[in-house]
Scaffold this motif. Structure first.
Motif, PDB file in Angstrom:
ATOM      1  N   ILE A  95      -0.621  -6.370  11.895  1.00 24.19           N
ATOM      2  CA  ILE A  95       0.640  -7.108  11.823  1.00 24.19           C
ATOM      3  C   ILE A  95       1.747  -6.245  12.426  1.00 24.19           C
ATOM      4  O   ILE A  95       1.889  -5.062  12.078  1.00 24.19           O
ATOM      5  CB  ILE A  95       0.983  -7.473  10.364  1.00 24.19           C
ATOM      6  CG1 ILE A  95      -0.116  -8.339   9.763  1.00 24.19           C
ATOM      7  CG2 ILE A  95       2.330  -8.175  10.278  1.00 24.19           C
ATOM      8  CD1 ILE A  95       0.084  -8.641   8.288  1.00 24.19           C
ATOM      9  N   ASP A  96       2.518  -6.849  13.320  1.00 20.33           N
ATOM     10  CA  ASP A  96       3.699  -6.181  13.873  1.00 20.33           C
ATOM     11  C   ASP A  96       4.849  -6.383  12.892  1.00 20.33           C
ATOM     12  O   ASP A  96       5.458  -7.455  12.840  1.00 20.33           O
ATOM     13  CB  ASP A  96       4.038  -6.764  15.243  1.00 20.33           C
ATOM     14  CG  ASP A  96       5.290  -6.134  15.848  1.00 20.33           C
ATOM     15  OD1 ASP A  96       5.664  -5.041  15.377  1.00 20.33           O
ATOM     16  OD2 ASP A  96       5.870  -6.726  16.762  1.00 20.33           O
ATOM     17  N   ALA A  97       5.140  -5.347  12.123  1.00 16.32           N
ATOM     18  CA  ALA A  97       6.158  -5.475  11.080  1.00 16.32           C
ATOM     19  C   ALA A  97       7.556  -5.615  11.651  1.00 16.32           C
ATOM     20  O   ALA A  97       8.481  -6.010  10.927  1.00 16.32           O
ATOM     21  CB  ALA A  97       6.102  -4.261  10.146  1.00 16.32           C
ATOM     22  N   THR A  99       8.489  -7.806  13.833  1.00 13.91           N
ATOM     23  CA  THR A  99       8.787  -9.240  13.942  1.00 13.91           C
ATOM     24  C   THR A  99       8.398 -10.009  12.691  1.00 13.91           C
ATOM     25  O   THR A  99       8.890 -11.116  12.476  1.00 13.91           O
ATOM     26  CB  THR A  99       8.046  -9.837  15.151  1.00 13.91           C
ATOM     27  OG1 THR A  99       6.645  -9.558  15.040  1.00 13.91           O
ATOM     28  CG2 THR A  99       8.565  -9.234  16.445  1.00 13.91           C
ATOM     29  N   ASN A 100       7.517  -9.459  11.876  1.00 11.57           N
ATOM     30  CA  ASN A 100       7.116 -10.104  10.619  1.00 11.57           C
ATOM     31  C   ASN A 100       7.632  -9.255   9.453  1.00 11.57           C
ATOM     32  O   ASN A 100       6.862  -8.656   8.691  1.00 11.57           O
ATOM     33  CB  ASN A 100       5.590 -10.243  10.544  1.00 11.57           C
ATOM     34  CG  ASN A 100       5.039 -11.094  11.656  1.00 11.57           C
ATOM     35  OD1 ASN A 100       5.005 -12.312  11.598  1.00 11.57           O
ATOM     36  ND2 ASN A 100       4.577 -10.435  12.719  1.00 11.57           N
ATOM     37  N   ARG A 101       8.927  -9.186   9.334  1.00 14.55           N
ATOM     38  CA  ARG A 101       9.548  -8.242   8.411  1.00 14.55           C
ATOM     39  C   ARG A 101      10.213  -8.915   7.214  1.00 14.55           C
ATOM     40  O   ARG A 101      10.724  -8.226   6.331  1.00 14.55           O
ATOM     41  CB  ARG A 101      10.617  -7.432   9.153  1.00 14.55           C
ATOM     42  CG  ARG A 101      11.684  -8.294   9.798  1.00 14.55           C
ATOM     43  CD  ARG A 101      12.522  -7.488  10.796  1.00 14.55           C
ATOM     44  NE  ARG A 101      13.183  -6.370  10.200  1.00 14.55           N
ATOM     45  CZ  ARG A 101      14.424  -6.386   9.735  1.00 14.55           C
ATOM     46  NH1 ARG A 101      15.121  -7.534   9.793  1.00 14.55           N
ATOM     47  NH2 ARG A 101      14.967  -5.317   9.215  1.00 14.55           N
ATOM     48  N   ASP A 104       9.298 -14.021   3.511  1.00 16.76           N
ATOM     49  CA  ASP A 104       8.363 -15.139   3.613  1.00 16.76           C
ATOM     50  C   ASP A 104       7.030 -14.665   4.189  1.00 16.76           C
ATOM     51  O   ASP A 104       5.954 -15.065   3.699  1.00 16.76           O
ATOM     52  CB  ASP A 104       8.946 -16.244   4.493  1.00 16.76           C
ATOM     53  CG  ASP A 104      10.168 -16.904   3.856  1.00 16.76           C
ATOM     54  OD1 ASP A 104      10.252 -16.867   2.616  1.00 16.76           O
ATOM     55  OD2 ASP A 104      11.017 -17.428   4.608  1.00 16.76           O
ATOM     56  N   GLU A 105       7.064 -13.817   5.225  1.00 20.64           N
ATOM     57  CA  GLU A 105       5.817 -13.304   5.805  1.00 20.64           C
ATOM     58  C   GLU A 105       5.055 -12.440   4.806  1.00 20.64           C
ATOM     59  O   GLU A 105       3.825 -12.496   4.727  1.00 20.64           O
ATOM     60  CB  GLU A 105       6.112 -12.499   7.074  1.00 20.64           C
ATOM     61  CG  GLU A 105       6.580 -13.314   8.258  1.00 20.64           C
ATOM     62  CD  GLU A 105       8.075 -13.588   8.210  1.00 20.64           C
ATOM     63  OE1 GLU A 105       8.713 -13.210   7.209  1.00 20.64           O
ATOM     64  OE2 GLU A 105       8.601 -14.209   9.168  1.00 20.64           O
ATOM     65  N   GLU A 108       3.240 -14.604   2.292  1.00 15.04           N
ATOM     66  CA  GLU A 108       1.997 -15.144   2.851  1.00 15.04           C
ATOM     67  C   GLU A 108       0.902 -14.076   2.846  1.00 15.04           C
ATOM     68  O   GLU A 108      -0.270 -14.369   2.531  1.00 15.04           O
ATOM     69  CB  GLU A 108       2.242 -15.646   4.271  1.00 15.04           C
ATOM     70  CG  GLU A 108       3.142 -16.868   4.353  1.00 15.04           C
ATOM     71  CD  GLU A 108       3.398 -17.295   5.782  1.00 15.04           C
ATOM     72  OE1 GLU A 108       2.784 -16.683   6.698  1.00 15.04           O
ATOM     73  OE2 GLU A 108       4.202 -18.216   6.011  1.00 15.04           O
ATOM     74  N   TYR A 125      -5.259  -4.462   6.006  1.00 18.40           N
ATOM     75  CA  TYR A 125      -4.009  -4.841   6.652  1.00 18.40           C
ATOM     76  C   TYR A 125      -3.387  -3.597   7.289  1.00 18.40           C
ATOM     77  O   TYR A 125      -3.117  -2.604   6.592  1.00 18.40           O
ATOM     78  CB  TYR A 125      -3.025  -5.455   5.651  1.00 18.40           C
ATOM     79  CG  TYR A 125      -3.449  -6.808   5.143  1.00 18.40           C
ATOM     80  CD1 TYR A 125      -3.098  -7.968   5.824  1.00 18.40           C
ATOM     81  CD2 TYR A 125      -4.199  -6.934   3.974  1.00 18.40           C
ATOM     82  CE1 TYR A 125      -3.486  -9.221   5.361  1.00 18.40           C
ATOM     83  CE2 TYR A 125      -4.590  -8.175   3.499  1.00 18.40           C
ATOM     84  CZ  TYR A 125      -4.231  -9.309   4.200  1.00 18.40           C
ATOM     85  OH  TYR A 125      -4.617 -10.551   3.740  1.00 18.40           O
ATOM     86  N   ILE A 133      10.389  -3.372   7.806  1.00 20.82           N
ATOM     87  CA  ILE A 133      10.285  -4.405   6.765  1.00 20.82           C
ATOM     88  C   ILE A 133      11.520  -4.330   5.873  1.00 20.82           C
ATOM     89  O   ILE A 133      11.984  -3.249   5.517  1.00 20.82           O
ATOM     90  CB  ILE A 133       8.999  -4.217   5.940  1.00 20.82           C
ATOM     91  CG1 ILE A 133       7.771  -4.395   6.831  1.00 20.82           C
ATOM     92  CG2 ILE A 133       8.944  -5.193   4.780  1.00 20.82           C
ATOM     93  CD1 ILE A 133       6.457  -4.142   6.121  1.00 20.82           C
TER      94      ILE A 133
END
Length: 595
Positions: A95-97, A99-101, A104-105, A108, A125, A133
């Motif tokens: 996971i590229d934190a 952009t997925n910081r 909500d991410e 999931e 992970y 993050i």
């Protein structure tokens, strides 16, 4: 098939292939062998040194299907290892934190972590750039990270571990990766050049390793560019042009101009570099590194392992180190560090670079303040340039450095002016006034042996005169020590002072005998301590009545011991007045008068 860059083509697939991180790989292999793997890891360090690579290798070792348990080295051929290496495993999620910081991410991710892996032993992970993050997302992950299901492992890779909350770091095993050493990068580049059948000079590979700045990935990326830009063999000049670095000979020319204080040559060198399209910021950074290496060569020698540069560069920094002293090189490095910092946010970068180089040239003309004080006759170790009113007790012997009468900065001055140390020694003062106070002694002048032989013998002094001088010095010392008690000092100053054996007797007028009542314990201890130091032996104090009131004599009057006239006659004061145009002034503390 499209071309694959060297950084991906030669990415390590085993722990033994990782360069420069033995402290990490050894610990992880031992943990796998002993079955003591953790549920959370943090891999931190410089960019391009193998954090994500080690996370992938650890994931392959934990899920390798060549054994029924985790292995110390993945086989690399099983289905699980192949999918993880290609980034297509369903049980190893990267996971590229950055952009997925958000929260909500992470929610999931927390929900998906409850389900068992589809095929492998562990669901892993790998969060890259985990420091980005958000705090709220970290808080949402906190409980899952502390007590995850037995089949889940978290691996966080980051270049800024300090931005990760302490609550997260305390729940993970933290591995700090080191920057790859110059020799290790150079060895890897030589090996890869051989595999790729690329002819390259050793100096060219050394420049690539230096440009990598501790990052193996950066060095391989620049090597890719160099291979594409070269027409045949890789040369050092071609690499310099590729990375935009100034020729190494320019650095030596700059420092030669600085050593000669030639401002004109420095401006011409800058003009030549700017006309060739070099960046002022990049050049300043190069010069900072060059000066650092010159200091290392000066301190540890040109063959020191601290110099992570090519052999040709070693010779240059060694030659420059011989031109300057260690103090001069440190001063030049400080100037260039400040200049490099200013270039990042200032307009007209060329002008600021020229100013920094001119400062270095002007610094060669400066003399240390200690040398000026030495030439003025003031000891370099003194805390004040003015003589103290309280006589100091000093040992009569001299140290070898002082007994010769040579200034400790004579050698440095001779180097800068081109003269001989003996000539500098002649200009240095030969004597230092040192008042030595004892029982029945007078202030003396301690001088070198040559000057002492030339001094005329002092005239015989009567016992009465010695006693008078000793009492004057003693009174001046005691009254000076009582500066914080101005009223008491004024009353005592009008009394009659005498010394009988080890006892200091002060007779005051009968009308002022109230002083005996106002003499506190602290003031009395202060007077006794000062008198003991001045007399050179333990002293006692008696304050008696029956004395006649004396006219107070100011300690700065010209007719008393320790007064203005005596101070002005001191050789040190005369030299300071001639050298700096100094003058003696009377300072009145109005705050004490108000009290």
């Amino acid at each position: 098939m499209s071309y694959q860059v060297l950084a991906r083509k030669y990415r390590p697939q085993k722990f033994s292939d990782v360069i420069g991180q033995e402290h990490v790989t050894r610990t992880l292999k031992n943990a796998l062998e002993q079955g003591r793997t953790a549920h959370g890891y943090i891999f931190s360090g410089h960019r391009g040194i193998g954090k994500t690579t080690v996370a992938r290798i650890l994931a392959m070792a934990m899920n390798c299907r060549s054994s029924d348990r985790p292995v110390t080295e993945p086989c690399g051929v099983c289905e699980s290892c192949t999918e993880i290496r290609a980034g297509g495993s369903v049980d190893v999620i990267e996971i590229d934190a950055a952009t997925n910081r958000g929260i909500d991410e992470i929610r999931e991710l927390r929900e998906a972590a409850r389900y068992r892996p589809a095929r492998d032993r562990f669901k892993i992970y790998i969060l890259d750039e985990a420091h980005q993050i958000t705090d709220a997302a970290f808080n949402a992950l906190l409980k899952t990270l502390e007590e995850p299901p037995g089949h889940v492992v978290f691996m966080l890779a980051t270049t800024q571990p300090e931005d990760i909350p302490q609550t997260i770091r305390s729940r993970c095993q933290h591995f700090s990766f080191r920057a790859v050493r110059f020799e290790e990068i150079l060895g890897q580049l030589k090996d890869l050049a051989g595999r790729e059948k690329v002819e390259a000079d050793e100096d060219a590979l050394a420049l690539l390793a230096e440009a990598g700045d501790g990052s193996m990935r950066d060095a391989l990326s620049i090597l890719d560019q160099a291979i594409a830009s070269a027409e045949g063999r890789l040369t050092a000049e071609g690499v310099r042009q590729l990375v935009g670095a100034a020729p190494s000979t320019v650095m030596e020319e700059v420092m030669q101009a600085v050593a000669q204080s030639s401002s004109q040559d420095l401006l011409r060198l800058v003009d030549r570099l700017m006309s060739e399209g070099h960046s002022p910021t990049h050049f300043a950074r190069q010069l900072v590194r060059f000066l650092r290496n010159a200091i290392v060569a000066k301190v540890a020698g040109g063959d020191s392992s601290l110099l992570q540069i090519s052999s040709d560069e070693r010779q240059r920094v060694t030659r420059v180190a011989e031109m300057f002293s260690e103090e001069d090189l440190a001063r030049h490095l400080q100037i260039m560090l400040r200049t490099h910092g200013e270039l990042g946010y200032r307009q007209e970068q060329r002008f600021h670079l020229e100013l920094g180089l001119l400062k270095m040239a002007h610094a060669q003309r400066l003399l240390p303040i200690e040398q000026l004080l030495s030439e003025a006759g003031v000891p370099a170790t003194s805390k004040s340039s003015a003589p103290s009113a309280m006589p100091a007790v000093r040992k009569p012997e001299l140290t070898p450095a002082r007994s010769s009468g040579i200034s400790p900065f004579a050698a440095d001055s001779a180097r800068k002016t081109g003269s001989k140390p003996e000539m500098a020694a002649e200009a240095a003062p030969v004597g230092i006034t040192r008042p030595v106070v004892g029982s029945g002694t007078t202030p003396t002048v301690v001088m070198g042996s040559a000057a002492l032989a030339a001094q005329p013998a002092p005239a015989a002094t009567g016992v009465a005169q010695q006693q008078e001088v000793a009492i004057g010095d003693l009174q001046a010392a005691v009254l000076n020590a009582l500066a914080s008690h101005p009223t008491l000092a004024s009353l005592l100053e009008r009394g009659e002072w005498s010394v009988a054996g080890n006892e200091l007797i002060i007779r005051v007028a009968a009308s002022e005998m109230v002083i005996g009542m106002s003499l506190g314990a602290d003031a009395k201890r202060l007077i006794i301590a000062t008198a003991s130091g001045a007399l050179g032996r333990p002293a006692k104090l008696q304050v008696l009545s029956g004395g006649t009131e004396q006219k107070p004599v100011s300690r700065l009057a010209s007719n008393g011991g320790g007064g203005r006239g005596r101070i002005e006659e001191e050789p040190v004061v005369q030299r300071m007045k001639e050298k700096f145009g100094a003058e003696i002034r009377t300072v009145i503390d109005h705050r004490q008068k108000k009290s």
